[in-house]
Write a protein that holds these residues in place. Structure first.
Motif, short mmCIF file in Angstrom:
data_model
loop_
_atom_site.label_atom_id
_atom_site.label_comp_id
_atom_site.label_asym_id
_atom_site.label_seq_id
_atom_site.Cartn_x
_atom_site.Cartn_y
_atom_site.Cartn_z
N ASN A 211 0.83 -1.20 0.00
CA ASN A 211 0.00 0.00 0.00
C ASN A 211 0.87 1.26 0.00
N GLU A 212 1.96 1.24 0.78
CA GLU A 212 2.86 2.39 0.80
C GLU A 212 3.47 2.62 -0.57
N MET A 213 3.86 1.54 -1.24
CA MET A 213 4.43 1.66 -2.58
C MET A 213 3.42 2.26 -3.55
N LEU A 214 2.17 1.78 -3.50
CA LEU A 214 1.14 2.30 -4.40
C LEU A 214 0.91 3.78 -4.15
N THR A 215 0.89 4.17 -2.90
CA THR A 215 0.74 5.59 -2.54
C THR A 215 1.90 6.42 -3.08
N ASN A 216 3.11 5.88 -2.94
CA ASN A 216 4.31 6.59 -3.39
C ASN A 216 4.33 6.84 -4.89
N ILE A 217 3.70 5.94 -5.65
CA ILE A 217 3.72 6.07 -7.11
C ILE A 217 2.42 6.65 -7.66
N GLN A 218 1.63 7.26 -6.78
CA GLN A 218 0.38 7.92 -7.21
C GLN A 218 -0.67 6.94 -7.74
N ALA A 219 -0.77 5.78 -7.13
CA ALA A 219 -1.81 4.82 -7.48
C ALA A 219 -2.73 4.64 -6.27
N THR A 220 -3.93 4.14 -6.51
CA THR A 220 -4.91 3.97 -5.43
C THR A 220 -5.21 2.49 -5.21
N ASN A 221 -5.01 2.05 -4.00
CA ASN A 221 -5.33 0.68 -3.62
C ASN A 221 -6.84 0.61 -3.39
N ILE A 222 -7.53 -0.32 -4.05
CA ILE A 222 -8.99 -0.40 -3.88
C ILE A 222 -9.37 -0.99 -2.52
N VAL A 223 -8.37 -1.51 -1.79
CA VAL A 223 -8.63 -2.14 -0.49
C VAL A 223 -8.47 -1.10 0.63
N SER A 224 -9.52 -0.92 1.41
CA SER A 224 -9.49 0.07 2.48
C SER A 224 -9.19 -0.55 3.84
N GLU A 225 -9.35 -1.87 3.96
CA GLU A 225 -9.06 -2.54 5.23
C GLU A 225 -7.56 -2.60 5.48
N LYS A 226 -7.19 -2.81 6.75
CA LYS A 226 -5.78 -2.92 7.10
C LYS A 226 -5.28 -4.35 6.95
N GLY A 227 -3.96 -4.47 6.76
CA GLY A 227 -3.33 -5.79 6.73
C GLY A 227 -3.60 -6.57 5.46
#
Length: 301
Positions: A211-227
């Motif tokens: 998730n951190e990687m996706l955030t860093n590259i300006q992408a959105t993870n469709i998963v909102s739950e943790k872990g």
């Protein structure tokens, strides 16, 4: 007068001997003073008086860190899951599904690197290793880049490779900064991404490296739950991801069998990419390669 000279000479000799003894004692104390110190994930402080020459690693990420710090020649035991770098395949295996405690004790290592993520499975084995007076350091279960950098520094401090660890951290931070800068310039519309860990739809959510990687590259993870939650097909279909990233073999064929997914943008546009799981899940030096791989897949040049 002669007697006085003799007494004076003897006094000087005694003083010199005592001074010499004092210097030796100080030197010995200095030699015995722990120089390699770090506090592990359990809160235990480890102090080693000498650089460890024989090291056992009980998780692949620790092994990769040791090799990157130039300590490959000191690694005497690894797990059956270790596969990188290639040289590690020649190292003795001390753990498969279980840790071979007797084998480790027989090796008489100067340091064993465990991992917090394995504590619940390996507590008995860890306790036995400690009871054998073998230093066991439990590495934190890092879930973000900053925690990984801390791990590098701790292992560097324990093994006398602090400078190498600092260089590694600086190098990764520089690459990360470069990727973020390029992503910020290049990306106009953030892609929605579904990352599939396994065919039964386990995925990576918030508070994970991915998730951190996706955030860093300006992408959105469709998963909102943790872990690492398990999703349903309906959840993925409703989220309509633009890109699907998989980290298991033959995933494209598996996804092609799901007729209900045919209208998902990522499937319609054939935007399904497989990435080496070890570079996006192991908290080691190759994480930054994982971020680069995700960036290139999601936003191809």
């Amino acid at each position: 007068m002669q007697l006085k000279k003799i007494i004076t000479a003897l006094s000087l000799a005694i003083i010199l001997v005592l001074a010499g003894c004092g210097a030796q004692t100080t030197s010995e104390k200095t030699a015995q003073k722990p120089e390699y110190i770090a506090t592990d994930a359990t809160g235990a402080k480890m102090e080693l008086s000498a650089k460890p020459k024989k090291i056992v690693s009980l998780i692949p990420s620790n092994t990769e860190i040791l090799y990157r710090l130039g300590l490959g020649k000191n690694v005497v035991g690894v797990t059956s899951s270790d596969d990188y770098p290639v040289a590690v395949k020649k190292v003795s295996v001390v753990a498969t599904t279980e840790i071979n405690v007797e084998k480790i004790i027989g090796m008489k290592p100067d340091l064993v690197l465990g991992h917090a993520s394995m504590m619940s499975y390996n507590k008995d084995a860890y306790d036995q290793i400690k009871k054998a007076n073998i230093p066991l350091f439990v590495v934190e279960d890092a879930q973000d880049f900053d925690a990984v950098y801390k791990t590098f520094t701790q292992i560097g401090d324990l093994t006398g490779t602090t400078k190498e660890a600092e260089k590694l951290v600086s190098s990764m931070q520089a690459t990360d900064k470069s990727i973020r800068k390029e992503a910020a310039k290049k990306v106009e519309t953030k892609a929605k991404v579904w990352l599939e860990i396994s065919p039964d739809l386990y995925t990576a959510g918030q508070d994970t490296f991915i998730n951190e990687m996706l955030t860093n590259i300006q992408a959105t993870n469709i998963v909102s739950e943790k872990g690492y939650p398990q999703y349903s097909e309906e959840q993925v279909i409703q989220a309509a991801p633009d890109v699907i990233i998989t980290i298991y073999p033959n995933a494209k064929q598996e996804i092609a069998k799901r007729s209900a997914w045919k209208n998902i943008p990522a499937v319609k546009n054939n935007r399904i990419y497989e990435i080496d799981p070890s570079i996006v899940s192991r908290p080691g030096p190759r994480l930054i390669e994982g971020q680069e791989a995700l960036f290139e897949a999601i936003y191809p040049k």
